[in-house]
Design an enzyme around this catalytic site. Structure first.
Site, short mmCIF file in Angstrom:
data_model
loop_
_atom_site.label_atom_id
_atom_site.label_comp_id
_atom_site.label_asym_id
_atom_site.label_seq_id
_atom_site.Cartn_x
_atom_site.Cartn_y
_atom_site.Cartn_z
N LYS A 146 0.62 -1.19 -0.04
CA LYS A 146 0.01 0.02 -0.04
C LYS A 146 0.94 1.19 0.06
CE LYS A 146 -1.87 -0.94 3.75
NZ LYS A 146 -1.25 -2.28 4.14
N ARG B 45 -8.75 1.23 9.01
CA ARG B 45 -8.67 -0.05 9.32
C ARG B 45 -9.68 -0.86 9.85
NH1 ARG B 45 -2.54 0.66 9.10
NH2 ARG B 45 -1.47 -1.44 9.06
N ARG C 296 11.47 -6.24 4.43
CA ARG C 296 11.13 -4.71 4.27
C ARG C 296 12.19 -4.11 5.23
NH1 ARG C 296 5.68 -2.24 5.20
NH2 ARG C 296 5.34 -3.26 7.15
N ARG D 243 11.60 -2.67 10.87
CA ARG D 243 10.48 -2.01 11.83
C ARG D 243 10.24 -3.06 13.07
NH1 ARG D 243 5.81 -0.08 8.24
NH2 ARG D 243 4.53 -1.03 9.77
N ARG E 54 -0.48 -9.19 13.19
CA ARG E 54 -0.89 -8.38 12.41
C ARG E 54 -1.76 -8.68 11.28
NH1 ARG E 54 3.85 -4.90 10.19
NH2 ARG E 54 2.43 -3.43 9.64
P1 ADP Z 1 2.25 -1.75 3.25
O1 ADP Z 1 2.19 -0.25 3.22
O2 ADP Z 1 1.03 -2.50 2.49
O3 ADP Z 1 2.33 -2.24 4.54
P2 ADP Z 1 4.92 -1.67 1.75
O4 ADP Z 1 4.32 -0.67 0.63
O5 ADP Z 1 5.69 -1.19 2.54
O6 ADP Z 1 3.40 -2.29 2.41
O7 ADP Z 1 5.70 -2.88 0.99
C1 ADP Z 1 5.96 -4.16 2.15
C2 ADP Z 1 7.36 -4.58 1.53
O8 ADP Z 1 7.20 -5.40 -0.06
C3 ADP Z 1 8.35 -3.71 1.38
O9 ADP Z 1 9.64 -4.23 1.65
C4 ADP Z 1 8.56 -3.34 -0.04
O10 ADP Z 1 9.52 -2.63 -0.53
C5 ADP Z 1 7.87 -4.48 -0.81
N1 ADP Z 1 7.22 -4.49 -2.01
C6 ADP Z 1 6.22 -3.62 -1.98
N2 ADP Z 1 5.55 -3.79 -3.38
C7 ADP Z 1 6.29 -4.99 -3.78
C8 ADP Z 1 6.07 -5.75 -4.89
N3 ADP Z 1 5.20 -5.35 -6.07
N4 ADP Z 1 6.94 -6.76 -5.22
C9 ADP Z 1 7.69 -7.32 -4.34
N5 ADP Z 1 7.81 -6.29 -3.09
C10 ADP Z 1 7.29 -5.41 -3.01
P1 AMP Z 2 1.40 0.53 8.92
O1 AMP Z 2 2.59 1.78 8.61
O2 AMP Z 2 0.33 1.30 8.18
O3 AMP Z 2 1.69 -0.57 8.61
O4 AMP Z 2 1.01 0.79 10.56
C1 AMP Z 2 1.92 0.18 11.63
C2 AMP Z 2 0.73 0.19 12.88
O5 AMP Z 2 0.34 1.45 13.23
C3 AMP Z 2 -0.27 -0.95 12.75
O6 AMP Z 2 0.14 -2.15 12.99
C4 AMP Z 2 -1.13 -0.14 13.90
O7 AMP Z 2 -0.70 -0.62 15.16
C5 AMP Z 2 -0.87 1.36 13.64
N1 AMP Z 2 -1.98 1.79 13.03
C6 AMP Z 2 -1.56 2.51 11.75
N2 AMP Z 2 -2.69 3.06 11.19
C7 AMP Z 2 -3.92 2.83 11.89
C8 AMP Z 2 -5.18 2.77 11.96
N3 AMP Z 2 -5.82 3.29 10.83
N4 AMP Z 2 -6.00 2.29 13.03
C9 AMP Z 2 -5.38 1.67 13.92
N5 AMP Z 2 -3.95 1.40 14.14
C10 AMP Z 2 -3.31 1.80 13.13
#
Ligand code: ADP
Ligand code: AMP
Length: 213
Positions: A13, A88, A127, A160, A171
């Site tokens: 995302k 969420r 990641r 992270r 999660r």
């Molecule tokens: P989210 O915001 O949904 O938690 P991220 O955008 O941070 O996810 O992506 C999660 C991990 O997967 C990161 O390490 C990112 O670089 C990697 N990633 C994102 N899109 C792709 C893809 N299309 N193919 C492979 N790896 C990806």
């Molecule tokens: P993210 O960076 O989106 O993966 O979020 C990391 C963490 O932040 C999540 O696992 C939750 O603990 C918290 N968080 C982020 N956005 C929300 C939301 N909209 N509602 C509740 N918790 C959130």
């Protein structure tokens, strides 16, 4: 254009939201990034959020909703935004919907980035995040130019705390229980769009641009 990104943690995302924000010149708003910035700055909000985040739980709706509504009321959001990680829960989506209704406005697209759980577990372990500018990388799929260093701001990249394997499964459970129902919520409103998130990030983005126009 107001866009909500849906998908499991690690579906991509944030990666896609940043590209959307660049192309359409709208702000990328990540509640996770806002919480992490507060943790880094040692604020009260950060301390409270961290206690939930480290356990893989959601931060309570009251806290999260307030932060988000304050953010989208800012001037730079006039022409739209892309929300990443919000809503969420159904109550979060309802509060956002009501706030937009009051302005005779609505979410235009809810883009669901679909990635099966088995791929997610692999992605999260690889990641690496920059806690300074919010950029994310993947050690295999999307590596930075220099190992361990952010391309954009040259700060050190970290795994992270909530991407450690023991927290990732929690999660995912929370996602299926509390967040997945949003797919149906936005489908009922006629704005749901699905994209395959398992392909290369550029291909995912092309599919999204095809939808957004
Ligand atoms: P989210 O915001 O949904 O938690 P991220 O955008 O941070 O996810 O992506 C999660 C991990 O997967 C990161 O390490 C990112 O670089 C990697 N990633 C994102 N899109 C792709 C893809 N299309 N193919 C492979 N790896 C990806
Ligand atoms: P993210 O960076 O989106 O993966 O979020 C990391 C963490 O932040 C999540 O696992 C939750 O603990 C918290 N968080 C982020 N956005 C929300 C939301 N909209 N509602 C509740 N918790 C959130």
């Amino acid at each position: 254009m107001k866009i909500v990104m849906l998908g499991a943690p690690g579906a991509g995302k944030g990666t896609q939201a940043k590209m959307i924000a660049d192309k359409y010149q709208i702000p990328h708003i990540s509640t996770g990034d806002i919480f992490r910035a507060n943790i880094k700055d040692g604020t009260e909000l950060g301390k409270e959020a961290k206690s939930y985040m480290d356990k893989g739980q959601l931060v309570p709706d009251e806290l999260t909703v307030k932060i988000l509504l304050d953010r989208v009321a800012k001037d730079d959001c006039k022409n739209g935004y892309v929300l990443d990680g919000f809503p969420r829960t159904i109550p979060q989506a309802e509060v956002l919907e009501e706030a937009l209704n009051n302005l005779q406005d609505k979410i235009d697209y809810a883009v669901n980035v679909e990635v099966p759980d088995e791929n997610i577990v692999r992605r999260m372990g690889g990641r690496r995040a920059c806690l300074s500018c919010g950029a994310t990388y993947h050690i295999e799929h999307i590596p930075p130019k220099t190992e361990g260093i952010c391309d954009r701001c040259e700060k050190e990249l970290v795994l992270r705390d909530d991407d450690k394997p023991e927290t990732v499964q929690k999660r995912l459970d929370v996602y299926h229980e509390q967040t997945q129902p949003l797919i149906d919520f936005y489908n009922k409103r006629g704005v749901l769009k699905e994209v395959d998130g398992t392909v290369d990030m550029k291909e995912v983005f092309a599919a999204i641009v095809n939808i957004l126009g």
